[in-house]
Design a protein around this motif. Structure first.
Motif, mmCIF file in Angstrom:
data_model
loop_
_atom_site.group_PDB
_atom_site.id
_atom_site.type_symbol
_atom_site.label_atom_id
_atom_site.label_comp_id
_atom_site.label_asym_id
_atom_site.label_seq_id
_atom_site.Cartn_x
_atom_site.Cartn_y
_atom_site.Cartn_z
ATOM 1 N N LEU A 81 0.825 -1.199 0.000
ATOM 2 C CA LEU A 81 0.000 0.000 0.000
ATOM 3 C C LEU A 81 0.863 1.253 0.000
ATOM 4 O O LEU A 81 0.625 2.201 -0.765
ATOM 5 N N ALA A 82 1.891 1.277 0.861
ATOM 6 C CA ALA A 82 2.773 2.441 0.942
ATOM 7 C C ALA A 82 3.511 2.668 -0.372
ATOM 8 O O ALA A 82 3.648 3.812 -0.835
ATOM 9 N N ASP A 83 3.988 1.598 -0.996
ATOM 10 C CA ASP A 83 4.694 1.730 -2.275
ATOM 11 C C ASP A 83 3.765 2.277 -3.349
ATOM 12 O O ASP A 83 4.166 3.094 -4.185
ATOM 13 N N THR A 84 2.491 1.817 -3.331
ATOM 14 C CA THR A 84 1.526 2.297 -4.322
ATOM 15 C C THR A 84 1.278 3.785 -4.161
ATOM 16 O O THR A 84 1.275 4.549 -5.140
ATOM 17 N N VAL A 85 1.071 4.227 -2.917
ATOM 18 C CA VAL A 85 0.863 5.655 -2.654
ATOM 19 C C VAL A 85 2.091 6.454 -3.090
ATOM 20 O O VAL A 85 1.973 7.516 -3.722
ATOM 21 N N ASP A 86 3.260 5.941 -2.773
ATOM 22 C CA ASP A 86 4.506 6.633 -3.131
ATOM 23 C C ASP A 86 4.638 6.785 -4.646
ATOM 24 O O ASP A 86 4.994 7.855 -5.151
ATOM 25 N N GLN A 87 4.345 5.708 -5.383
ATOM 26 C CA GLN A 87 4.456 5.761 -6.839
ATOM 27 C C GLN A 87 3.464 6.751 -7.436
ATOM 28 O O GLN A 87 3.795 7.516 -8.364
ATOM 29 N N ILE A 88 2.237 6.754 -6.919
ATOM 30 C CA ILE A 88 1.230 7.692 -7.424
ATOM 31 C C ILE A 88 1.648 9.127 -7.139
ATOM 32 O O ILE A 88 1.542 10.010 -8.006
ATOM 33 N N GLU A 89 2.126 9.375 -5.930
ATOM 34 C CA GLU A 89 2.536 10.728 -5.554
ATOM 35 C C GLU A 89 3.673 11.247 -6.424
ATOM 36 O O GLU A 89 3.686 12.405 -6.849
#
Length: 477
Positions: A81-89
């Motif tokens: 989840l954290a990696d997904t948020v980071d990539q989107i940001e």
């Protein structure tokens, strides 16, 4: 039809630990039952652990391995989840707010659950709390917008606006010196509400007049009555007697809050002084509310030790509530009115009285909501999680909850008793709403008249027929 400066009640909050959870029953606004904290969860974990260990054997090492594997899995999933948020940001084609992403993730998780679980973001928490709490600062009027002008539908009896002389049909042309022409209803509500003890200045034109009057009104604590009678008396209080000659009383419960029990006791005491012989309990359009309030209402009418309701959940112990025997109205014949909008706590009351043969249920099959939600404060109360954690069951053990794939032939909701089903057409239901709404208006104002005096309420008529027969022949079935 308008917006009322009104809210529902919750009991005094108690908390153990940092997480505060409140259990509610409703199809819409949620009402508090109680609080659960970290200790409950801990006890449940310990019980689960004991059940996993075979008697007479030690399994500590295996248990630690299971716990460790579960913790590792959590870390791995949160990392995704954290990696997904980071990539989107960092890489999405347009900038996007991190909080929006997290709230979308929360809502996505809750979409996998039932329709009654949900998330309340910070910008909606104040409105949510207003719908839950019975006390807030305001002047006590119901308003609408007519032809671009803020118009009073009715003052609430006993409130600052009522005492100041604000009338139904009044046009509020100014609030604190600012014109209300073209003002949106929600914006007007925000201007009129405020802290208890603060003052608001209103420019008002009474219906049929042209001269503007100015009112300086000090905001007070506004509490909405949850119990109505059949009609208003000359002093604007409720008259709970439906038929003086037959001695038939009438109590309409709009929702179950912390104040409902006391309001019903007051109504019943007034009826007892007038020697009432039967009671119509109107739960139509009642979406539910506070479970403890529903239990207390049932307790007034059934015998000591009789079951009222039980709740069951995955991480909470099964609880059964039984009558205390302190009820003072266990012999009064009752007819309960329900329709397809009667839900949750109102279904508990109607089911309990029906199962113990203390009342006949008249009208239509109820909504079918048999689940309990916990309201969990997040971020120190800045946001809220509503999570379904338990189900409730009627004394007979029959199911109330209507599941998504339920058929009409399945067992759910509360059914009217044999020979007491009275289905209203869509037009009749609409006219019933108008007739009830008209009784809410204090004073006489043609411009906001919403009543339907000519409407014949067939469900109420059937209830009165039963009570009339029961009073005449008490031993008749």
């Amino acid at each position: 039809m308008g917006s009322a400066f009104q809210a529902l009640a919750i009991p005094e909050e108690l908390s153990r630990g940092r997480t505060v959870m409140r259990r509610y029953l409703s199809i819409g606004g949620l009402l508090s039952l109680g609080l659960i904290a970290g200790m409950t969860v801990t006890i449940a974990d310990e019980r689960d652990r004991e059940e996993r260990i075979p008697q007479g054997k030690s399994n500590v090492g295996a248990e630690r391995n299971v716990a460790g594997d579960r913790t590792e899995e959590y870390y791995e999933l949160f990392e995704v989840l954290a990696d997904t948020v980071d990539q989107i940001e960092r890489n999405y084609v347009e900038p996007i707010d991190r909080r929006e992403l997290m709230e979308a993730a929360i809502k996505g998780m809750l979409s996998k659950l039932d329709a009654h679980s949900g998330y309340v973001p910070p910008e909606e928490v104040e409105r949510f709390n207003t719908s839950v709490n019975s006390e807030f600062g305001g002047i006590g009027i119901t308003v609408t917008v007519r032809e671009g002008q803020l118009t009073v539908v009715s003052p609430l009896v006993g409130t600052p606006a009522y005492r100041a002389g604000v009338r139904a049909g009044d046009r509020i042309v100014e609030i604190d010196g600012e014109s209300t022409r073209g003002l949106l209803l929600n914006d007007a509500v925000k201007l009129l509400k405020g802290r208890n003890g603060t003052q608001v200045r209103l420019g008002v034109v009474h219906e049929g007049e042209v001269e503007r009057q100015e009112y300086r009104i000090t905001r007070g604590v506004i509490q909405l009555d949850t119990v109505y009678g059949r009609r208003r008396k000359a002093d604007d209080s409720w008259d709970f007697m439906l038929d003086e000659d037959q001695g038939i009383g009438y109590i309409q419960i709009n929702t179950f809050t912390a104040r409902t029990t006391d309001e019903i006791r007051t109504a019943l005491s007034k009826l007892r002084k007038r020697d009432f012989q039967g009671l119509v309990l109107d739960l139509r359009f009642n979406p539910g509310g506070l479970l403890t309030s529903a239990i207390e209402v049932c307790d007034m009418f059934i015998e000591k030790g009789e079951a009222i309701v039980s709740t069951k959940g995955r991480n909470v112990e099964t609880e059964v509530w039984k009558a205390s025997g302190k009820g003072r109205f266990r012999d009064v014949p009752i007819a309960v009115l329900i329709n397809r909008y009667s839900a949750s706590a109102s279904e508990i009351v109607s089911a309990c009285l029906q199962d113990h043969q203390r009342a006949v249920v008249v009208g239509e099959r109820s909504w079918g909501k048999g689940s309990v939600q916990n309201v969990i404060n997040l971020e120190g109360g800045n946001s809220v999680l509503m999570l379904t954690t338990a189900s409730y069951h009627r004394p007979s053990g029959k199911n109330i909850h209507r599941f998504p794939d339920a058929e009409e032939s399945d067992e759910w909701g509360v059914q009217p008793d044999d020979d007491f089903e009275v289905k209203l057409t869509a037009e009749e239901t609409f006219r019933l709403i108008l007739a009830r709404r008209g009784r809410d208006v204090v004073g006489d104002a043609d411009d906001v008249a919403v009543g339907d005096d000519e409407f014949i309420d067939r469900q109420l008529r059937r209830a009165v027929e039963y009570l009339t027969q029961k009073i005449a022949a008490p031993d008749a079935a």
